[in-house]
Design a protein around this motif. Sequence first.
Motif, short mmCIF file in Angstrom:
data_model
loop_
_atom_site.label_atom_id
_atom_site.label_comp_id
_atom_site.label_asym_id
_atom_site.label_seq_id
_atom_site.Cartn_x
_atom_site.Cartn_y
_atom_site.Cartn_z
N VAL A 270 12.70 4.89 -0.94
CA VAL A 270 12.00 5.17 -2.20
C VAL A 270 12.22 3.97 -3.12
CG1 VAL A 270 11.58 6.99 -3.89
CG2 VAL A 270 12.94 7.50 -1.85
N PRO A 271 11.49 2.88 -2.88
CA PRO A 271 11.79 1.64 -3.62
C PRO A 271 11.72 1.77 -5.13
CG PRO A 271 10.29 1.22 -1.79
CD PRO A 271 10.41 2.71 -1.90
N ALA A 272 10.92 2.75 -5.64
CA ALA A 272 10.81 2.91 -7.09
C ALA A 272 11.63 4.10 -7.57
CB ALA A 272 9.34 3.09 -7.46
N ILE A 273 12.72 4.39 -6.88
CA ILE A 273 13.55 5.57 -7.20
C ILE A 273 14.08 5.51 -8.64
CG2 ILE A 273 15.74 4.59 -6.37
CD1 ILE A 273 16.34 7.34 -5.11
N HIS A 274 14.21 4.29 -9.16
CA HIS A 274 14.79 4.13 -10.49
C HIS A 274 13.77 4.35 -11.61
CE1 HIS A 274 13.05 0.40 -9.08
NE2 HIS A 274 13.03 -0.08 -10.30
N ARG A 275 12.51 4.59 -11.24
CA ARG A 275 11.46 4.76 -12.24
C ARG A 275 11.13 6.24 -12.44
NH1 ARG A 275 10.26 0.12 -15.12
NH2 ARG A 275 9.65 -1.58 -13.78
N GLY A 276 10.89 6.61 -13.68
CA GLY A 276 10.46 7.97 -13.98
C GLY A 276 8.94 8.06 -14.01
N ARG A 277 8.42 9.29 -14.08
CA ARG A 277 6.97 9.49 -14.04
C ARG A 277 6.26 8.82 -15.21
NH1 ARG A 277 7.01 15.86 -13.22
NH2 ARG A 277 5.72 15.65 -15.08
N THR B 194 0.80 -1.22 0.00
CA THR B 194 0.00 0.00 0.00
C THR B 194 0.84 1.28 0.00
OG1 THR B 194 -0.16 0.08 2.41
CG2 THR B 194 -1.85 -1.18 1.24
N ASP B 195 2.13 1.17 0.23
CA ASP B 195 3.00 2.33 0.07
C ASP B 195 3.06 2.64 -1.43
OD1 ASP B 195 5.51 3.96 1.12
OD2 ASP B 195 6.13 2.87 -0.69
N LEU B 196 3.01 3.92 -1.79
CA LEU B 196 2.94 4.27 -3.22
C LEU B 196 4.11 3.67 -4.00
CD1 LEU B 196 1.81 5.78 -5.64
CD2 LEU B 196 2.88 7.87 -4.79
N ALA B 197 5.31 3.85 -3.47
CA ALA B 197 6.48 3.34 -4.20
C ALA B 197 6.47 1.82 -4.26
CB ALA B 197 7.75 3.84 -3.56
N GLU B 198 6.04 1.19 -3.16
CA GLU B 198 5.97 -0.28 -3.16
C GLU B 198 4.91 -0.77 -4.14
OE1 GLU B 198 7.76 -2.50 -1.90
OE2 GLU B 198 8.91 -1.50 -0.34
N VAL C 89 5.34 2.98 13.92
CA VAL C 89 5.57 3.02 12.47
C VAL C 89 5.57 4.47 12.01
CG1 VAL C 89 4.46 2.61 10.22
CG2 VAL C 89 4.73 0.73 11.82
N LEU C 90 6.60 4.85 11.28
CA LEU C 90 6.70 6.19 10.70
C LEU C 90 6.51 6.06 9.19
CD1 LEU C 90 8.45 6.36 13.41
CD2 LEU C 90 9.58 8.27 12.32
N GLU C 91 5.63 6.90 8.64
CA GLU C 91 5.45 6.88 7.18
C GLU C 91 4.94 8.23 6.72
OE1 GLU C 91 1.91 6.21 6.00
OE2 GLU C 91 1.13 6.15 8.03
N SER C 92 4.89 8.42 5.41
CA SER C 92 4.64 9.76 4.87
C SER C 92 3.31 9.92 4.17
CB SER C 92 5.74 10.12 3.86
OG SER C 92 6.99 10.10 4.47
N GLU C 93 2.60 8.81 3.92
CA GLU C 93 1.44 8.90 3.03
C GLU C 93 0.11 8.66 3.71
OE1 GLU C 93 2.44 5.97 0.15
OE2 GLU C 93 4.26 7.00 -0.43
N GLY C 94 0.12 8.13 4.92
CA GLY C 94 -1.13 7.80 5.59
C GLY C 94 -1.60 6.39 5.29
#
Length: 491
Positions: free
Chosen positions: A165-172, A146-150, A235-240
């Motif tokens: 940022v698990p999807a750091i290698h991906r562009g928009r 459910t994390d956006l990058a995941e 748990v600390l997270e940024s997206e809710g």
Amino acid sequence: MSNPNPLGTTTATFVGMPKFPTMAKDALANTRQRRNLLHATHTIRAKRAAVVDEVPEWQDLRRNGADTKDEVLANLEQYLVQLEQKLTEQGATVHWARDAEEANRIVLDLVKAQGVDEVVKVKSMATQEIELNEALEAAGIHAWETDLAELIVQLGDDRSSHILVPAIHRGRAEIREIFRTRMGQVGRPAPDNMTDEPRELAEAARLHLREKFLRAKVAISGANFAVADTGTLVVLESEGNGRMCLTLPETLISVVGIEKVLPKWEDLGTFMQLLPRSSTGERMNPYTTMWTGPAADDGPQNVHVVLVDNGRTHVLADPVGRQALRCIRCSACLNVCPVYERAGGHAYGSVYPGPIGAVLTPQLRGTSSAIDQSLPYASSLCGACYEVCPVRIDIPTLLVKLRTQVVDEHRDGRPSVEARAMKAAAWMFSDSSHLTKAQKAATLGSKLLGKRTALGAIPGPAAAWSGARDVPVPPKETFRQWWDRTNGGNE
Ligand code: SF4
């Protein structure tokens, strides 16, 4: 019991990956990935540097964080027993798992007991480490990240390449394509007119995930910290998304590495300052959720905590290597590492990439495989990782120690080309007469090469090394010969 998952397995695994240099070579050829990584790591590192500079007592906080973790590691048994006691008092059920297989079996049994065929997950590196998604999938249970990058990684049938940022290698544009083609196969499709604007991509993910949150009966989480004296998980997270997972389902299963323990509630004060500034470059964390067993008539009513060893006590046994267990997974070391920045996270062959992966993974898994033997060499030893680490893990020293271990493990077998070259060098430098003989041979060889200034590619074992370098021909006379011929440079 369940529908087959149209995405196949939920995440690709790291098992059997080739060694770091092979993977890094492929990654270096991927110019789009390098561009994405360069932009992302430089942006985060600049943000981090700015907010860290705002805190005059930052070095004291780092020392405090390191001391607290060292205290936990030195008395881990006692703190774990205290944590179990407190959690149990609050109504949670504690399970102990020696390894990945045991942890997966415990979680699988708990999920099956609820009679469901899907679970939602909030980002948990421990579950990736034990490959829980794959174990659930094999039993017909879909695990939805459910994390956006995941989510991007999962829908793209990809692997995480960064801790935060698990999807750091991906562009928009790539993300838009993944959402457009894959979301509809596993739930609510992406809107038809979705562009690659971050706001629209986030909205598509939000709508897609909302259905899963509202339907899920079971959630699986990790924990950033587990406080021993209160039995509180954090748990600390940024997206809710984490808050949705941690509060909506009836059953909550948290898979937590045993090194996540903090002794006291007050210790959180230090780490709540260190972690957000080091990871996302923010002064404080957007969403922090804490729970202490089930709450009456609110939130999950079945709360389970699986405490996982999976190699950690092995790391703990090494008085130097154990400092890697201080890691709070902030990813600051990745964002400053010149090797990570170019090679990307996949090359490290583990859920823990970058400098911390290069020291933690070979300690957790041992150094029997080619990839684990190569990881301690995946560094320029520049020391930037140590400078930024909020818990002062001396990664360069650990890398050197692990390199020594890898070399020592190969001493009994056939010596490598490098080992033979070092042995020859040791013989040459051990006696001046040996050096003179070697120099004479080199100058004679040089004369035979005529006017050439550089050797071409050398055949045999040194071919790969010399193929990427201009190896100069030896000088036509040695320094001593020159000294004698010119009377000390006076003629
Ligand atoms: S080693 Fe230090 S800098 Fe790297 S992720 Fe862990 S805590 Fe952060």
